[in-house]
Design a protein around this motif. Structure first.
Motif, PDB file in Angstrom:
ATOM      1  N   ALA A 176      51.875 113.599  19.686  1.00 58.30           N
ATOM      2  CA  ALA A 176      50.978 114.137  18.750  1.00 58.30           C
ATOM      3  C   ALA A 176      50.493 112.808  18.103  1.00 58.30           C
ATOM      4  CB  ALA A 176      51.727 115.171  17.880  1.00 58.30           C
ATOM      5  N   GLY A 177      50.868 111.745  18.132  1.00 55.92           N
ATOM      6  CA  GLY A 177      50.673 110.813  16.988  1.00 55.92           C
ATOM      7  C   GLY A 177      51.145 110.836  15.732  1.00 55.92           C
ATOM      8  N   GLU A 178      52.165 111.614  15.816  1.00 55.13           N
ATOM      9  CA  GLU A 178      52.800 111.807  14.576  1.00 55.13           C
ATOM     10  C   GLU A 178      53.681 110.509  14.134  1.00 55.13           C
ATOM     11  OE1 GLU A 178      56.057 114.805  12.521  1.00 55.13           O
ATOM     12  OE2 GLU A 178      54.996 115.544  14.000  1.00 55.13           O
ATOM     13  N   VAL A 179      54.121 110.191  15.128  1.00 58.27           N
ATOM     14  CA  VAL A 179      55.010 108.895  15.312  1.00 58.27           C
ATOM     15  C   VAL A 179      54.457 107.986  15.926  1.00 58.27           C
ATOM     16  CG1 VAL A 179      57.256 107.903  16.002  1.00 58.27           C
ATOM     17  CG2 VAL A 179      57.204 109.983  14.638  1.00 58.27           C
ATOM     18  N   LEU A 180      54.550 106.675  15.416  1.00 58.96           N
ATOM     19  CA  LEU A 180      53.804 105.492  15.993  1.00 58.96           C
ATOM     20  C   LEU A 180      55.043 104.784  16.341  1.00 58.96           C
ATOM     21  CD1 LEU A 180      50.500 104.854  14.021  1.00 58.96           C
ATOM     22  CD2 LEU A 180      50.713 106.043  16.071  1.00 58.96           C
ATOM     23  N   PRO A 181      55.290 104.246  17.390  1.00 55.76           N
ATOM     24  CA  PRO A 181      56.548 103.401  17.736  1.00 55.76           C
ATOM     25  C   PRO A 181      55.866 101.888  18.108  1.00 55.76           C
ATOM     26  CG  PRO A 181      56.271 104.943  19.812  1.00 55.76           C
ATOM     27  CD  PRO A 181      54.817 104.972  18.883  1.00 55.76           C
ATOM     28  N   THR A 182      57.004 101.239  17.868  1.00 63.40           N
ATOM     29  CA  THR A 182      56.658  99.674  18.119  1.00 63.40           C
ATOM     30  C   THR A 182      57.835  99.201  18.958  1.00 63.40           C
ATOM     31  OG1 THR A 182      56.000  97.501  17.248  1.00 63.40           O
ATOM     32  CG2 THR A 182      57.516  98.806  16.068  1.00 63.40           C
ATOM     33  N   ALA A 183      57.523  98.274  19.813  1.00 68.88           N
ATOM     34  CA  ALA A 183      58.611  97.604  20.914  1.00 68.88           C
ATOM     35  C   ALA A 183      59.241  96.420  20.137  1.00 68.88           C
ATOM     36  CB  ALA A 183      58.110  97.267  22.230  1.00 68.88           C
ATOM     37  N   VAL A 184      60.554  96.388  19.955  1.00 67.54           N
ATOM     38  CA  VAL A 184      61.165  95.338  19.200  1.00 67.54           C
ATOM     39  C   VAL A 184      62.209  94.527  20.350  1.00 67.54           C
ATOM     40  CG1 VAL A 184      62.507  94.548  17.127  1.00 67.54           C
ATOM     41  CG2 VAL A 184      60.790  96.620  17.045  1.00 67.54           C
ATOM     42  N   PHE A 185      61.739  93.700  20.901  1.00 68.12           N
ATOM     43  CA  PHE A 185      62.666  93.076  21.911  1.00 68.12           C
ATOM     44  C   PHE A 185      62.772  91.527  21.947  1.00 68.12           C
ATOM     45  CE2 PHE A 185      60.584  96.719  24.639  1.00 68.12           C
ATOM     46  CZ  PHE A 185      61.221  97.572  24.179  1.00 68.12           C
ATOM     47  N   THR A 186      61.630  90.996  21.690  1.00 69.56           N
ATOM     48  CA  THR A 186      61.429  89.500  21.925  1.00 69.56           C
ATOM     49  C   THR A 186      62.268  88.758  20.688  1.00 69.56           C
ATOM     50  OG1 THR A 186      59.518  89.975  23.130  1.00 69.56           O
ATOM     51  CG2 THR A 186      60.056  87.542  22.165  1.00 69.56           C
ATOM     52  N   GLU A 187      62.822  87.634  20.848  1.00 72.98           N
ATOM     53  CA  GLU A 187      63.256  86.881  19.663  1.00 72.98           C
ATOM     54  C   GLU A 187      62.758  85.472  19.957  1.00 72.98           C
ATOM     55  OE1 GLU A 187      67.576  87.097  19.753  1.00 72.98           O
ATOM     56  OE2 GLU A 187      67.414  89.231  19.388  1.00 72.98           O
ATOM     57  N   PRO A 188      62.684  84.716  18.741  1.00 68.79           N
ATOM     58  CA  PRO A 188      62.111  83.462  18.668  1.00 68.79           C
ATOM     59  C   PRO A 188      62.662  82.548  19.663  1.00 68.79           C
ATOM     60  CG  PRO A 188      62.714  84.344  16.437  1.00 68.79           C
ATOM     61  CD  PRO A 188      63.232  85.234  17.366  1.00 68.79           C
ATOM     62  N   ASN A 189      63.827  82.352  19.935  1.00 64.35           N
ATOM     63  CA  ASN A 189      64.272  81.405  20.946  1.00 64.35           C
ATOM     64  C   ASN A 189      64.543  81.841  22.305  1.00 64.35           C
ATOM     65  OD1 ASN A 189      64.319  79.450  18.983  1.00 64.35           O
ATOM     66  ND2 ASN A 189      66.256  80.210  17.970  1.00 64.35           N
ATOM     67  N   THR A 190      64.083  83.095  22.560  1.00 60.86           N
ATOM     68  CA  THR A 190      64.662  83.638  24.149  1.00 60.86           C
ATOM     69  C   THR A 190      63.362  84.056  24.740  1.00 60.86           C
ATOM     70  OG1 THR A 190      64.808  85.639  22.989  1.00 60.86           O
ATOM     71  CG2 THR A 190      66.824  84.529  23.386  1.00 60.86           C
ATOM     72  N   GLY A 191      62.034  84.505  24.162  1.00 60.42           N
ATOM     73  CA  GLY A 191      61.067  84.903  24.845  1.00 60.42           C
ATOM     74  C   GLY A 191      61.211  85.967  25.984  1.00 60.42           C
ATOM     75  N   SER A 192      61.099  85.529  27.234  1.00 62.82           N
ATOM     76  CA  SER A 192      61.302  86.504  28.325  1.00 62.82           C
ATOM     77  C   SER A 192      62.962  86.467  28.745  1.00 62.82           C
ATOM     78  CB  SER A 192      60.484  85.978  29.377  1.00 62.82           C
ATOM     79  OG  SER A 192      59.221  86.182  29.198  1.00 62.82           O
ATOM     80  N   ASP A 193      63.732  85.532  28.305  1.00 66.05           N
ATOM     81  CA  ASP A 193      65.043  85.436  28.619  1.00 66.05           C
ATOM     82  C   ASP A 193      65.814  86.518  27.812  1.00 66.05           C
ATOM     83  OD1 ASP A 193      67.546  84.654  29.648  1.00 66.05           O
ATOM     84  OD2 ASP A 193      67.495  82.807  28.506  1.00 66.05           O
ATOM     85  N   LEU A 194      65.885  87.680  28.079  1.00 62.43           N
ATOM     86  CA  LEU A 194      66.517  88.842  27.400  1.00 62.43           C
ATOM     87  C   LEU A 194      67.977  88.868  27.520  1.00 62.43           C
ATOM     88  CD1 LEU A 194      63.931  92.033  28.209  1.00 62.43           C
ATOM     89  CD2 LEU A 194      64.008  90.319  26.073  1.00 62.43           C
ATOM     90  N   ALA A 195      68.266  87.980  28.799  1.00 61.47           N
ATOM     91  CA  ALA A 195      69.805  88.203  28.647  1.00 61.47           C
ATOM     92  C   ALA A 195      70.637  87.418  27.561  1.00 61.47           C
ATOM     93  CB  ALA A 195      70.296  87.520  29.973  1.00 61.47           C
TER      94      ALA A 195
END
Length: 547
Positions: free
Chosen positions: A269-288
């Motif tokens: 409904a657009g009542e909740v707007l999500p945001t993705a909080v994954f990336t960190e300053p020193n890791t970028g794509s290296d999520l492990a």
């Protein structure tokens, strides 16, 4: 029908050449145990990524040929130009992006391999004719006259509905988004809530959420159609639905029944707007190697400590899909967990606080383009997350849950790329017809028209590959390979088209007041986020080698 049969023959030759490259790649990178040698793949990235791009271009050629076979002469001309240019240019190497090419010899292919496939005299003659400057100028003239080629949606069972969706979003974009896009970019402000609210009414945030959770339950192809149109108007608007798509995929794939019932109708409904909080300053794509910690408390809740960066639309979001480490003794993927962490939504005036939740602070990252939602670095210092926020109620499953979203996210990013590329094409056509130099519109100069013709071909190739990957997803087939290829091709098409548009505008393309300059900086980010294209090519190469 000789054009069609020759097109098929040339695509077949490209596929035969690719199969030889793949066989050489497996000899090189796959051990006797049948596993890809990751260390060697890293050491010889140019060859591996060359294989990925060769596969991507070849697969796009196949999709264009099938599209053209179901349509008419305009589509056959576009497919012929794209496939012909690919066959002509490969002898000089594979284009990996800015300042990077790799030779076919680096992939283990010989001159004999070329002569036995794409360099047969009759195929090269056909390729030369159909990708000649005159052929591209003809495509440009056809586009100028209102026929840039079919979308190819008539092949879908719900093709009529998809065209209606496109028309509905096109009207919205033309009347509500395009008139405001330049102002949003130039003033670097958030997209007006009036636009966000209208997107909610159009069903953008619940487009693919099942009807049982109050979504529209539509296909991923429909998502691509809507995303392309929204991104044609403004990439920020086209990207508003991305976070909803990621959050919904996470919850549908890994959430508990209670989490699905609580969050999905609100997201739809657009009542909740999500945001993705994954990336960190020193890791970028290296999520492990994420360092943000979520520590379980006696009452079952969690306290979060750490830094996150490149968090989009963070101020307005009421829900963070937050990836954090819950097991300090497990340094890899297995120690990560996903949370559905609520936060306070704000829409502050300049100078007012942007984050008010205890333990959460944010600093804006100023950016060249991709504005309208704003980017932030977030700091968590004893930020409280309720016990029922752990996705699926399962610790250590965060990365596995996130991986389920990669296919849809990359398909959606490809659709954004197609939309930005289409905006650049539209702008280039309009300017080239209106701008008069030496007594005539600059469209009449062959190099201008050829650029436009090539833009048409590159965009259609990216569009058809994107639709193909979406169809695979809709059939519930594994499509991480196809989605990755679509992302590689569409983001390149966006950059090439935006760059060509600036060149066609000349000095005006460098002026902030012109749309061309905004499209250039908006297009630039596409090959960086949702997995930088270097990472994406590596993933594609590994999947190809694994079979």
């Amino acid at each position: 029908m000789r054009d069609v049969s020759s097109l098929e023959e040339l695509v077949g030759a490209l596929e035969a050449l690719y199969e030889r490259a793949l066989a050489k790649g497996r000899e090189r990178f796959v051990g006797e145990n049948g596993r890809v040698d990751g260390k060697k793949l890293n050491q010889e990235q140019l060859a591996a990524h060359g294989l990925a791009y060769l596969a991507t271009e070849t697969h796009a050629a196949r999709q264009l040929a099938e599209w053209a076979g179901a349509c008419g002469p305009t589509e056959r001309a576009i497919a012929g130009a794209y496939v012909g240019e690919l066959a002509r240019s490969l002898r000089g190497g594979i284009d990996l992006g800015a300042c990077e090419t790799v030779s076919l010899q680096a992939l283990g292919l010989s001159e004999g391999d070329l002569r036995e496939t794409i360099l047969k005299d009759e195929l090269q003659s056909w390729a030369e004719e159909h990708s000649s400057p005159e052929a591209y100028v003809g495509i440009a003239k056809t586009a100028r006259d209102g026929d840039p080629g079919s979308l190819g949606l008539e092949r879908d069972a719900d093709g009529e509905l998809l065209m209606e969706i496109r028309a509905q979003f096109r009207r919205f974009v033309d009347s509500q988004v395009i008139p405001k896009a330049q102002e949003i970019h130039q003033q670097d402000v958030l997209i007006p809530m009036a636009i966000v609210d209208q997107m909610s009414e159009l069903g953008v945030f619940g487009l693919t959420i099942p009807e049982e959770y109050d979504g529209l339950g539509m296909s991923k192809v429909a998502m691509c159609v809507a995303t392309e149109e929204l991104s044609r108007g403004y990439i920020g608007v086209g990207s508003l639905g991305t976070r909803a798509e990621i959050a919904a995929e996470l919850i549908l794939g890994g959430g508990t029944d209670e989490q699905k019932k609580h969050w999905l109708p609100k997201i739809a409904a657009g009542e909740v707007l999500p945001t993705a909080v994954f990336t960190e300053p020193n890791t970028g794509s290296d999520l492990a190697h994420l360092g943000t910690r979520a520590t379980r408390q006696d009452d079952g809740s969690y306290r979060v400590h750490g830094q996150k960066t490149w968090i989009t639309h963070a101020v307005r979001a009421d829900l963070m899909t937050l990836l954090a480490r819950t097991d300090a003794d497990e340094p890899g993927y297995k120690g990560l967990s996903m949370f559905l962490a609520p936060k306070t939504r704000l829409d502050p005036a300049p100078g007012e606080p942007e984050f008010v939740d205890q333990g959460l602070e944010g600093t804006e990252i100023e950016v060249l383009g991709y504005r309208g939602m704003k980017e932030y670095e977030l700091s968590f210092d004893d930020f409280a997350v309720p016990a029922d926020a752990l996705l699926g109620g399962e610790e250590g499953a965060g990365f596995k849950q996130l991986m389920r979203t990669f296919e849809s996210a990359r398909i959606q990013t490809a659709a954004r790329g197609v939309g930005v590329a289409q905006a650049a094409l539209d702008d280039a056509l309009l300017y080239a017809m209106e701008r008069v130099q030496f007594g005539r519109p600059i469209f009449e100069f062959p190099r201008v028209a050829r650029k436009i013709g090539r833009m048409v071909a590159r965009i259609q190739a990216a569009r058809q590959l994107t639709f193909f990957s979406a169809r695979q997803k809709d059939m519930e087939k594994r499509c991480d390979l196809e989605a990755g290829m679509a992302k590689l091709l569409a983001t390149r098409a966006a950059w090439e088209s935006a760059d060509a548009n600036v060149q066609i505008h000349g000095g005006n393309g460098f002026a902030i007041e012109y749309l061309a300059s905004r499209l250039l900086v908006d297009a630039r980010v596409l090959s960086i986020f949702e997995g930088a294209n270097e990472i994406q090519a590596h993933v594609v190469a590994r999947r190809l080698l694994e079979g």
